[in-house]
Design a protein around this motif. Structure first.
Motif, PDB file in Angstrom:
ATOM      1  N   GLU A 159       0.829  12.963  59.311  1.00 44.63           N
ATOM      2  CA  GLU A 159      -0.002  12.698  58.138  1.00 44.63           C
ATOM      3  C   GLU A 159       0.877  12.079  57.050  1.00 44.63           C
ATOM      4  OE1 GLU A 159      -2.699  15.167  54.874  1.00 44.63           O
ATOM      5  OE2 GLU A 159      -2.361  16.035  56.837  1.00 44.63           O
ATOM      6  N   ILE A 160       0.364  11.037  56.404  1.00 42.41           N
ATOM      7  CA  ILE A 160       1.123  10.371  55.330  1.00 42.41           C
ATOM      8  C   ILE A 160       0.701  10.969  53.998  1.00 42.41           C
ATOM      9  CG2 ILE A 160       1.614   8.168  54.204  1.00 42.41           C
ATOM     10  CD1 ILE A 160       1.031   6.773  56.847  1.00 42.41           C
ATOM     11  N   LEU A 161       1.655  11.572  53.299  1.00 46.51           N
ATOM     12  CA  LEU A 161       1.320  12.231  52.028  1.00 46.51           C
ATOM     13  C   LEU A 161       1.532  11.332  50.815  1.00 46.51           C
ATOM     14  CD1 LEU A 161       2.496  15.949  51.792  1.00 46.51           C
ATOM     15  CD2 LEU A 161       0.226  15.019  52.237  1.00 46.51           C
ATOM     16  N   SER A 162       2.369  10.317  50.950  1.00 45.47           N
ATOM     17  CA  SER A 162       2.700   9.509  49.762  1.00 45.47           C
ATOM     18  C   SER A 162       3.311   8.178  50.173  1.00 45.47           C
ATOM     19  CB  SER A 162       3.690  10.250  48.870  1.00 45.47           C
ATOM     20  OG  SER A 162       4.959  10.328  49.494  1.00 45.47           O
ATOM     21  N   GLY A 163       3.337   7.256  49.226  1.00 41.64           N
ATOM     22  CA  GLY A 163       4.120   6.038  49.375  1.00 41.64           C
ATOM     23  C   GLY A 163       3.400   4.870  50.011  1.00 41.64           C
ATOM     24  N   VAL A 164       2.170   5.082  50.447  1.00 41.81           N
ATOM     25  CA  VAL A 164       1.416   4.003  51.088  1.00 41.81           C
ATOM     26  C   VAL A 164       0.103   3.820  50.329  1.00 41.81           C
ATOM     27  CG1 VAL A 164       0.337   3.220  53.233  1.00 41.81           C
ATOM     28  CG2 VAL A 164       2.465   4.558  53.309  1.00 41.81           C
ATOM     29  N   PHE A 165      -0.226   2.589  49.984  1.00 40.36           N
ATOM     30  CA  PHE A 165      -1.455   2.307  49.245  1.00 40.36           C
ATOM     31  C   PHE A 165      -2.109   1.089  49.871  1.00 40.36           C
ATOM     32  CE2 PHE A 165      -3.487   0.475  45.260  1.00 40.36           C
ATOM     33  CZ  PHE A 165      -4.538   1.377  45.246  1.00 40.36           C
ATOM     34  N   GLU A 166      -3.337   1.255  50.235  1.00 40.17           N
ATOM     35  CA  GLU A 166      -4.080   0.167  50.880  1.00 40.17           C
ATOM     36  C   GLU A 166      -3.331  -0.397  52.094  1.00 40.17           C
ATOM     37  OE1 GLU A 166      -4.941  -2.416  47.552  1.00 40.17           O
ATOM     38  OE2 GLU A 166      -6.594  -1.144  46.871  1.00 40.17           O
ATOM     39  N   SER A 196       3.346  -0.201  52.225  1.00 39.71           N
ATOM     40  CA  SER A 196       4.341   0.569  51.485  1.00 39.71           C
ATOM     41  C   SER A 196       4.400   0.028  50.062  1.00 39.71           C
ATOM     42  CB  SER A 196       5.711   0.435  52.146  1.00 39.71           C
ATOM     43  OG  SER A 196       6.118  -0.917  52.111  1.00 39.71           O
ATOM     44  N   THR A 197       4.653   0.936  49.107  1.00 43.47           N
ATOM     45  CA  THR A 197       4.657   0.515  47.700  1.00 43.47           C
ATOM     46  C   THR A 197       6.056   0.480  47.103  1.00 43.47           C
ATOM     47  OG1 THR A 197       4.386   2.804  46.974  1.00 43.47           O
ATOM     48  CG2 THR A 197       2.367   1.505  47.301  1.00 43.47           C
ATOM     49  N   GLY A 198       7.057   0.792  47.907  1.00 42.71           N
ATOM     50  CA  GLY A 198       8.422   0.867  47.380  1.00 42.71           C
ATOM     51  C   GLY A 198       8.780   2.262  46.905  1.00 42.71           C
ATOM     52  N   THR A 199       7.841   3.170  46.957  1.00 44.03           N
ATOM     53  CA  THR A 199       8.060   4.555  46.528  1.00 44.03           C
ATOM     54  C   THR A 199       8.219   5.434  47.767  1.00 44.03           C
ATOM     55  OG1 THR A 199       5.702   5.082  46.486  1.00 44.03           O
ATOM     56  CG2 THR A 199       6.627   4.071  44.499  1.00 44.03           C
ATOM     57  N   PRO A 200       8.644   6.690  47.600  1.00 47.10           N
ATOM     58  CA  PRO A 200       8.956   7.513  48.782  1.00 47.10           C
ATOM     59  C   PRO A 200       7.745   7.733  49.698  1.00 47.10           C
ATOM     60  CG  PRO A 200       9.826   8.527  46.784  1.00 47.10           C
ATOM     61  CD  PRO A 200       8.947   7.391  46.349  1.00 47.10           C
ATOM     62  N   ILE A 201       7.975   7.517  50.972  1.00 49.92           N
ATOM     63  CA  ILE A 201       6.932   7.758  51.979  1.00 49.92           C
ATOM     64  C   ILE A 201       7.180   9.135  52.584  1.00 49.92           C
ATOM     65  CG2 ILE A 201       6.017   6.999  54.210  1.00 49.92           C
ATOM     66  CD1 ILE A 201       6.720   4.141  53.457  1.00 49.92           C
ATOM     67  N   THR A 202       6.209  10.001  52.451  1.00 49.87           N
ATOM     68  CA  THR A 202       6.333  11.353  53.004  1.00 49.87           C
ATOM     69  C   THR A 202       5.458  11.480  54.239  1.00 49.87           C
ATOM     70  OG1 THR A 202       6.662  12.190  50.774  1.00 49.87           O
ATOM     71  CG2 THR A 202       6.175  13.818  52.483  1.00 49.87           C
TER      72      THR A 202
END
Lengths: 357, 357, 357, 357
Positions: free
Chosen positions: C64-71, C74-80
């Motif tokens: 499961e992806i908790l963060s860092g991905v939008f649409e 990757s957004t350049g922020t941490p991917i959890t």
């Protein structure tokens, strides 16, 4: 931990009265023309003994390159810069061998390490900042080729504050004054303190121009945070402001926000940084230096046996450490920006593909 | 770079309107009792929606421990703390999807990354600071057992400055005021700004007590430098002072040096730090927050096509970000000190031998 | 220290029988399409419970992806990335609560931390490697767009050594065999050990192709050194070879040097690495796994009171950890290369100018 | 990236034919007696030109301490060790200025950096390892006072393998042989290769004894992983084994697991490491060196214009780099252990309280 930076890194070494001080720069890109004359000219700006506003210690501060440069160019390997100590007078410090000088690092170094190099403050001496200036000069060489420039000067001495900042003026002023209209009053404040065997504090203002947008890495290596660390880590610095700084805390957002236009920001309260990243505008920093703690007035202190003593310092000291400190601040800023330039590469897939494919 | 610290480290993740925010703490010593109630109580101090001085966004901010704790004790392995987002209203942001909000990170994130998560500022939102508070709470648990305590509060709002600081008072004040005598004036300043659809800046003051002497590592991980980095890295902070701070630059050394006696320092202009290391006295920090950039007045800006637009924000925002920001500042300070406590071990051969032999 | 990498970094968390395991990826460039199906397919390659050659523990290993991905980007922020534990049977371990299992980390964890999470090895369990595979999958997504590909398989089991390596074959083999001609013998060796309540060791071989020249940083972040660290850090690995490996120590230089031609190297004894940097040829690694230490034969051991005990393990374990370990090795290699790709940017002034100007 | 270690760190600098090579050690605890004679004796073990089994290059390798030591003791500040190059003959390399020597770093450095210091391999020369030995000597001084000792020697040359290892014998052997019974055969293999203008590979075996239990940090700074990195990063190393190494992959667990008794482990297949942490037993490493790539036989290669050339090397080179390499391996191991000793402090709350309270 004597290393600064993540990718463009500087490790400094050396003590005030040891054989040498210097630095190893790791991460300097290959193919940079290493202009020794420029590095030396930067050291000369920081060099003591040049006029009545600075310490009389006469260090030649001649830089020597030990590694990392071949046929005038950086090779991508560590660049070592060494400055041999030539005018150290360790004898001046024999009388403070067991004594903690108020306002100095003596007390904390002794309690941390159980011993200390008492000669001129050893490693904690501001003399180490010559290594920073040498390292910062290499960073500037790199950044200059990208159109990034640094300027600095003195905006306040002992509460006498510059009204208009002229970043071209400091090179003509022995105290690196930014405002000719208050320069004489600032000089007088320094000399009065000096004549009273005392010292004064002061403020340096820095300007970094030509930055690309987006420098600053995530939430824990923000551009403003790392600049603050770099500045607060300079000897005698007690406060750092960015852009509107402390004044911004007195404003409303309708006054403090910078309107954005297709041609840039209408004002620069932000000091060139939004969300921890450069916004393309000039970065503005104010760095506040306390008065040099070394003064020639009797002071109350203790010794290594925790006995009361009266300290009567000898030696040669700056009556206002902010003056030469402004050059150090500029150098540290250059190291921060060089690091951020390297770290920023690889922020986007399109940038990476452009680099490799 | 979303990690803070060298040995006691915190890596945070998550966005304002994503599934969750949280942090991974790496380096927490084994055998620490992890008091979830305390962690939650720290989050509750930062929690929005509690009164008219903060944003109306109602986040429960319930912390969940995903790893690193077994039978109530830390195991020496990474501790993961997660806070699920429950009250995000992404719809509030549809109208600013392509627009840069003045004073915000929108502009820089877009130019750095080529895209941005526009919902509530995404990663650049102050919401991320909840993860810092959770992480800082674990640091406090560790430090408390060593006798190190943290206190903070608001010393100024919109130029209304506290005269006497009472670090016990903030817990009774909805704006965490340090001086009851100016609290009402400070509250009024916040509400006036709020009613004018505007916001105000403010100043937090922190006190760290019970520190051993000698915390701070060499010349590029000094205690003051890292505290400055930690503070300047908090959203909206524009200036940091230590001890006498900007005032020290207006003094002479005879006024600013702290005399040393066998029973301690006679004054604390140094703010508890000499030569970048703790001197055993209280560490004093002042942290200056700009006014919340999100206001409900029309502002001049541009969009992602670099066209002029007028921004009219919606949403729920703090009229003074300094108030809840003071809790964040305290948490970051705790993370710095926990890191310094670990790093300081191994400074001397006698300490190492005592540990191993 | 649960973080791997310098610029493309992975921090993992979680224990075998805790709530979840997972990782935070910090440094993933923005704009990368995050293909969840691919990440899941990589996890499925490592997933236990698929056939008689692996442990019967049935973990769904759903990421499961908790963060860092939008649409989807990757957004350049941490991917959890989080994987919840679903089939943990802690009860299996109650009988070894106070006992040290031979060949396991129980003994060392207990003596380091003074306590341990005894359920399935806690943090030291090979279950943590699922997080590595998830993280490595994101690295592979990035590298694939640069033309860099990874392949791996089993080259030896219990001394039965592959003669010809076919990197397309492992996907058809339940033991990821590289050489169909010895596959059956290798399978038999595993099952014989399993039937004897024992386990066997094995060797994985990896191939990385499509690398640009020059990956590897200076003298202490060499490509081969970091690959060795990455491989040796995988549970049960006891030896790492690059290129000709141990055989090269038996040769003369006239046999081992790879002649260079205008069209590339004539041979690849070097394994694609010279002077710690990629030379453009395939990188070849051999990774030697010891037999799974968990066996169902009585073994001599001690308990936490340092008393002699006989250990009789229960639970579900792989009869040959090398098989699934080969997938982990591939994932770690991908993380190394992604990191090196980012670090390599900024090696030359011309590269930097091309990026910024 | 020319720094090794996390807390006890070494940054090296310098090139084969530059002014000097050296290192900065950062993190050395204060109060360590810095025995220059010992440091020099370690350098003498690695020094070339001592007999027919090594290169004829005659470097004095005299170490000079530039900083960090005061009155014979480390002060907690960076220790800089410099070795000036005295016998460099750059002229030997003019003929390979534009040519890539097979098996060397020339090719990769040129393609990474766009230029190279061709004199003796510049930075990629094994000459840099003198700095490692100097740094490792300081680590050994620290570790010796904790009862940790290092030993090493040659276990194989050109496939002639030692049967019984006597770690006291190498000091009597010009090739640092561990087994007197094969020493003459090993010597002969070296001289035969030398007389044929060729070179041979070899294997060094290391033993580290007296380690406390629990060294090694979490899952990505494991003791075995970092040792593997340290070894593989040494020039010419192509494989690393720990404990039973490659042989363990051929065994069953019933053979490979080490039974535990109240008085210690019954065997040491693990090589002193379980779960990435020291288990108190001797750590055993085998390090495989390829034959020195510099040979005096014509070889096929290319130049910087990618044209075919025949390389005919001149200069002075070791016929078997493993011999002196064993000293380098020992030094790197000492650096790893010193680092782990510092990192391990602070693993438990009880340890921290013992240190501070």
């Amino acid at each position: 931990m004597n290393r600064f930076g993540e990718r463009f890194t500087m490790t400094t070494f050396g003590e005030s009265h040891g054989k040498a001080i210097g630095c190893v720069l790791d991460g300097v890109p290959a193919g940079l023309a290493i202009d020794e004359t420029f590095i030396q000219s930067e050291l000369d700006r920081r060099k003591p003994g040049q006029n009545e506003f600075a310490t009389a210690r006469k260090e030649e501060d001649k830089v020597e390159i030990l590694s990392g440069v071949f046929e005038g160019l950086s090779t991508g390997t560590p660049i070592t810069l060494v400055i041999y100590n030539t005018d150290q007078k360790s004898g001046d410090y024999t009388n403070v061998k067991d004594i903690f000088r108020p306002g100095h690092a003596d007390f904390t170094y002794f309690h941390k390490y159980g011993l200390r190099d008492y000669r001129g403050g050893g490693r904690s001496s501001a003399r180490e900042t010559a290594a920073r200036v040498a390292g910062g000069a290499v960073a500037k060489l790199m950044l200059r080729s990208l159109g990034i420039e640094f300027a600095s000067g003195i905006s306040a001495i002992h509460g006498i504050v510059a009204q208009n900042l002229d970043f071209n003026y400091p090179k003509n002023s022995p105290i690196y004054a930014l405002d000719p209209s208050v320069e004489e009053a600032q000089k007088a404040a320094i000399l009065e303190a000096k004549n009273a065997h005392d010292s004064v504090g002061g403020v340096a203002t820095l300007k970094i121009s030509g930055l690309p947008m987006g420098l600053g890495q995530g939430l824990y290596y923000k551009l403003d945070a790392v600049l603050a660390e770099a500045m607060m880590g300079i000897n005698a610095v007690k406060a750092v402001e960015i852009g509107e700084g402390i004044h911004s805390a007195e404003l409303r957002a309708s006054q403090n926000n910078d309107p954005i236009t297709p041609h840039g920001f209408k004002s620069n309260h932000a000091g060139g940084i939004l969300g921890g990243m450069s916004n393309g505008d000039d970065v503005i920093l104010r760095v506040h230096f306390k008065p040099t703690p070394s003064i020639f007035i009797d002071q109350e202190s203790t010794n290594t046996h925790n006995e009361s003593v009266s300290v009567s310092l000898k030696g040669r000291h700056d009556p206002c450490v902010a003056v030469r400190g402004s050059v150090v601040a500029e150098s540290m800023a250059a190291l921060v920006i060089a690091d951020m330039i390297l770290l920023n590469m690889g922020s986007t897939m399109s940038g990476i593909k452009g680099y490799y494919l």
